[in-house]
Design a protein around this motif. Structure first.
Motif, PDB file in Angstrom:
ATOM      1  N   UNK A 372       0.828  -1.203   0.000  1.00  0.00           N
ATOM      2  CA  UNK A 372       0.000   0.000   0.000  1.00  0.00           C
ATOM      3  C   UNK A 372       0.867   1.259   0.000  1.00  0.00           C
ATOM      4  N   UNK A 394       0.068   1.324   9.306  1.00  0.00           N
ATOM      5  CA  UNK A 394      -1.126   0.904  10.018  1.00  0.00           C
ATOM      6  C   UNK A 394      -1.536   1.957  11.044  1.00  0.00           C
ATOM      7  N   UNK A 399      -8.517   1.475  12.582  1.00  0.00           N
ATOM      8  CA  UNK A 399      -9.127   0.219  13.013  1.00  0.00           C
ATOM      9  C   UNK A 399     -10.304   0.493  13.940  1.00  0.00           C
ATOM     10  N   UNK A 402     -13.299   1.829  12.059  1.00  0.00           N
ATOM     11  CA  UNK A 402     -13.966   0.793  11.264  1.00  0.00           C
ATOM     12  C   UNK A 402     -14.752  -0.170  12.149  1.00  0.00           C
ATOM     13  N   UNK A 403     -14.181  -0.487  13.300  1.00  0.00           N
ATOM     14  CA  UNK A 403     -14.906  -1.352  14.239  1.00  0.00           C
ATOM     15  C   UNK A 403     -16.227  -0.701  14.623  1.00  0.00           C
ATOM     16  N   UNK A 405     -17.874   1.432  12.811  1.00  0.00           N
ATOM     17  CA  UNK A 405     -18.779   1.391  11.656  1.00  0.00           C
ATOM     18  C   UNK A 405     -19.421   0.019  11.522  1.00  0.00           C
TER      19      UNK A 405
ATOM     20  N   UNK B  18     -11.680  -5.509  -3.219  1.00  0.00           N
ATOM     21  CA  UNK B  18     -11.235  -6.118  -1.956  1.00  0.00           C
ATOM     22  C   UNK B  18     -12.395  -6.945  -1.436  1.00  0.00           C
ATOM     23  N   UNK B 143      -3.061  -3.848   6.868  1.00  0.00           N
ATOM     24  CA  UNK B 143      -3.603  -2.753   6.049  1.00  0.00           C
ATOM     25  C   UNK B 143      -4.695  -3.274   5.130  1.00  0.00           C
ATOM     26  N   UNK B 144      -4.480  -4.485   4.608  1.00  0.00           N
ATOM     27  CA  UNK B 144      -5.472  -5.060   3.699  1.00  0.00           C
ATOM     28  C   UNK B 144      -6.781  -5.351   4.433  1.00  0.00           C
ATOM     29  N   UNK B 146      -7.996  -3.751   6.960  1.00  0.00           N
ATOM     30  CA  UNK B 146      -8.688  -2.470   7.127  1.00  0.00           C
ATOM     31  C   UNK B 146      -9.317  -2.029   5.802  1.00  0.00           C
ATOM     32  N   UNK B 147      -8.521  -2.134   4.754  1.00  0.00           N
ATOM     33  CA  UNK B 147      -8.972  -1.714   3.427  1.00  0.00           C
ATOM     34  C   UNK B 147     -10.208  -2.519   3.014  1.00  0.00           C
ATOM     35  N   UNK B 149     -12.222  -4.207   4.932  1.00  0.00           N
ATOM     36  CA  UNK B 149     -13.346  -3.894   5.819  1.00  0.00           C
ATOM     37  C   UNK B 149     -14.045  -2.621   5.338  1.00  0.00           C
ATOM     38  N   UNK B 150     -13.240  -1.598   5.021  1.00  0.00           N
ATOM     39  CA  UNK B 150     -13.816  -0.320   4.594  1.00  0.00           C
ATOM     40  C   UNK B 150     -14.616  -0.496   3.313  1.00  0.00           C
ATOM     41  N   UNK B 151     -14.020  -1.204   2.341  1.00  0.00           N
ATOM     42  CA  UNK B 151     -14.710  -1.361   1.054  1.00  0.00           C
ATOM     43  C   UNK B 151     -15.984  -2.180   1.210  1.00  0.00           C
ATOM     44  N   UNK B 153     -17.830  -2.390   3.926  1.00  0.00           N
ATOM     45  CA  UNK B 153     -18.829  -1.531   4.579  1.00  0.00           C
ATOM     46  C   UNK B 153     -19.398  -0.506   3.591  1.00  0.00           C
ATOM     47  N   UNK B 154     -18.528   0.036   2.727  1.00  0.00           N
ATOM     48  CA  UNK B 154     -19.010   0.987   1.709  1.00  0.00           C
ATOM     49  C   UNK B 154     -20.036   0.314   0.803  1.00  0.00           C
ATOM     50  N   UNK B 157     -23.234  -0.029   2.658  1.00  0.00           N
ATOM     51  CA  UNK B 157     -23.940   1.255   2.752  1.00  0.00           C
ATOM     52  C   UNK B 157     -24.743   1.528   1.484  1.00  0.00           C
ATOM     53  N   UNK B 183     -17.325  -8.518   8.875  1.00  0.00           N
ATOM     54  CA  UNK B 183     -16.340  -7.430   8.889  1.00  0.00           C
ATOM     55  C   UNK B 183     -15.866  -7.196  10.315  1.00  0.00           C
ATOM     56  N   UNK B 187     -12.036  -7.571  11.724  1.00  0.00           N
ATOM     57  CA  UNK B 187     -11.305  -6.464  12.339  1.00  0.00           C
ATOM     58  C   UNK B 187     -10.848  -6.821  13.751  1.00  0.00           C
TER      59      UNK B 187
END
Lengths: 411, 192
Positions: A372, A394, A399, A402-403, A405, B18, B143-144, B146-147, B149-151, B153-154, B157, B183, B187
């Motif tokens: 990344x 990181x 984190x 996101x948790x 969310x 992802x 990092x992946x 998190x990435x 998880x974000x995608x 959740x997006x 949504x 997710x 996490x």
């Protein structure tokens, strides 16, 4: 073309001359010409206007030679207008077709517009640098930009006007297709790829950069790298959604001072998901101003075999954030830092390793692929030219958010 | 009249979506975008997005060389939610050689194309045909997560508002809260 718009325009024109035209009748006449007889809208408008003017015994509307005598500013004309303007011929170009008598750019204090004088109308030749009053010309649209069309009904008369005409300079980021003047610095020149082209490169000002090209034509000079120029009345073309400046119509004068060139700076975050062939250690053509990548046989597409090449490091790849895949190009300094290998080391390794230059490709690939990064740089040709690139780290806060969310009970 | 550009602007490369293993495992719906032989194959992920390329990071736990004439490699890559099955054959020599060189276990980043197979007994399997695979570190894996998880959740949504997600609803009867839970669980396994 929206015919009711045209109807409205014709009606208003007639009404301002005291007539009470029937809008429906106008529209059906237009429709008949356009739909049944395939007449183009501008011509249909002219015909219907002229016919009605005759019917209502109005003079000075729509009939050629005497129409739209109200003087207009060039900056406010729009396609399908019939106009009278007064302007100075600031560029003459070689007509691309024998049906055109003259092409060029005409300007007044408000702006500039390209014009075409059609040969069929036998227009008098206009001279560069002279002022003319052009009555009853039509504005049409060519490649998305307004164009002044001088036809058989247009009257051209030379006028004496002794006011200096100063083109207004537009920031590069605000240029639109048509005609534009800029004050810019030459930030890059490329040798012309073929002999029809004199020079190509990149011009920049505080607001950004734009490609320019000068076609090979008598009396045209090349621009000098790093010099600042006032470029008056260049043609702004749009191609594949990108703008470029054609300098053949322009007058360019060197200017004092320097310009801090803006970068159209953009930042992209994501994972490096692809390293393209042509990354790693490469050889470049040593001919001054060329810098092209040589093939494995040390062949330059322009300068043939170049045994005295110089080495360089670069990375072409794709940075992907899961929503968009962005092409990125990293230069030597960035690659050295990311891959932890200097150009000198890379050359040494390549010269002693059985895999040669491929070894460097694999080393760089192993160091960066799938990681990344956040890259900053300027965008050019749909590709991000990376000036800075940092590995993402990181963030515990990320984190936590996101948790939150994701909600739900702990597992 | 707008001028027609002589050439269509170049088609943008498909982004690598992802996706967590447990979501990819549920994927069943595949379609071809266009009539052409070379038209891309897409899957619709249960959280409602089309994809013909994915990016995953996890632990390569196992790899096997198979076949004698047509050599290919299979492997298992594990993320916090489950297992991805990956494969690389001699049709992708670069990817195959990359995979051959990696010793399990190792954190790996994989770019590849999701593919659906139906076994003779009717079960549907999803595997990832590797385009590239490299060894990465633990931080990249985190990092992946998190990435991804974000995608994910997006996508949740936007669920129900896009054509792809309506299709997913129809095909899978996706329950968004289930994927939110996945997710969350993923996490929670990331160590601080």
């Amino acid at each position: 073309m929206n015919l009711s718009e045209v109807t409205e325009r014709i009606s208003r024109k007639l009404e301002s001359n005291g007539a009470q035209p029937d809008r429906q009748k106008i529209e059906s006449r237009l429709r008949r010409l356009v739909d049944e007889f395939g007449v183009n809208a501008a011509e249909a408008e002219r015909t219907v206007t002229a016919d009605l003017a005759r019917e209502y015994h109005i003079t000075g509307v729509g009939t050629s030679g005497s129409s739209s005598t109200e003087l207009r500013q060039i900056c406010e004309v729009a396609p399908n207008d019939w106009v009278t303007i007064e302007g100075k011929v600031v560029a003459l170009t070689r007509p691309v077709s024998p049906s055109m008598a003259q092409t060029g750019i005409i300007a007044d204090s408000s702006g500039a517009i390209r014009f075409v004088a059609w040969a069929r109308g036998n227009p008098p030749a206009m001279e560069y640098g002279e002022w003319y009053r052009i009555e009853s010309a039509v504005i049409d649209e060519y490649r998305g930009t307004p164009n002044l069309s001088i036809h058989s009904g247009t009257t051209i008369s030379q006028i004496e006007k002794d006011i200096p005409l100063l083109p207004s300079i537009t920031p590069i980021a605000e240029l639109k297709p048509g005609v534009g003047s800029v004050r810019a610095k030459v930030v890059q020149v490329r040798e012309a790829p073929h002999d029809r082209m004199l020079q190509a490169g990149l011009l920049g000002d505080e607001s950004g950069t734009i490609r320019f090209v000068i076609w090979n034509e008598e009396g045209k000079d090349k621009l000098e790298l790093d010099a600042v120029y006032n470029v008056f009345y260049a043609t702004v073309d749009e191609y594949n959604g990108r703008l470029s400046l054609v300098l053949n119509t322009a007058m360019y004068i060197t200017d004092e001072g320097d310009i801090e060139v803006g970068k159209n700076e953009t930042g992209v975050q994501g994972a490096l998901v692809h390293i393209a062939p042509g990354s790693g250690l490469i050889k470049r053509c040593p001919v001054e101003g060329c810098n092209r990548t040589l093939s494995r046989q040390n062949y330059c597409p322009v300068h043939e075999i170049q045994p005295e090449f110089r080495y360089d490091l670069r990375l072409k790849g794709v940075l992907d954030d899961g929503v968009h895949a962005k092409n990125v190009l990293m230069r030597r300094e960035v690659v050295e830092r990311l891959a932890g290998i200097t150009l000198d080391e890379a050359v040494q390794i390549a010269e002693t390793n059985p895999l040669g230059m491929d070894e460097i490709f694999y080393r760089i690939q192993n160091a960066v692929l799938g990681r990344y990064y956040t890259c900053g740089g300027s965008e050019f040709d749909g590709r991000l030219l990376v000036d800075s690139c940092t590995a993402s780290t990181f963030e515990p806060a990320e984190l936590a958010s996101l948790l939150n969310r994701a909600g739900g009970e702990p597992a | 009249m707008r001028p027609q550009s002589k050439f269509e602007p170049a088609r943008e490369r498909e982004p690598a979506r992802r996706v967590f293993a447990s979501e990819l495992r549920e994927t069943r719906y595949q379609f071809k975008d266009g009539e052409d032989e070379k038209s891309p194959n897409f899957v619709i992920l249960p959280t409602g997005i089309r994809s013909n390329r994915i990016f995953i990071v996890g632990t390569l736990t196992e790899k096997q060389r198979q076949g004698d004439q047509n050599i290919f490699y299979r492997g298992r890559v594990v993320d916090p939610t489950g297992t991805f099955f990956i494969s690389a054959s001699s049709f992708q020599p670069e990817a195959m050689q990359q995979l051959a060189r990696i010793e399990a276990p190792a954190f790996v980043a994989v770019v590849g194309k999701p593919n659906l197979y139906t076994t003779p007994d009717g079960a549907c399997l999803v595997s990832v045909r590797v385009e590239s695979i490299t060894v990465v570190d633990r931080e990249t894996r985190d990092l992946w997560v998190l990435d991804t998880a974000r995608e994910t959740l997006d996508r949740l949504d936007a669920f129900g508002t896009t054509d792809d997600s309506k299709k997913a609803q129809e095909e899978y009867g996706t329950r968004p809260e289930l994927y939110k839970k996945i997710v969350y669980d993923a996490l929670s396994q990331v160590q601080l």
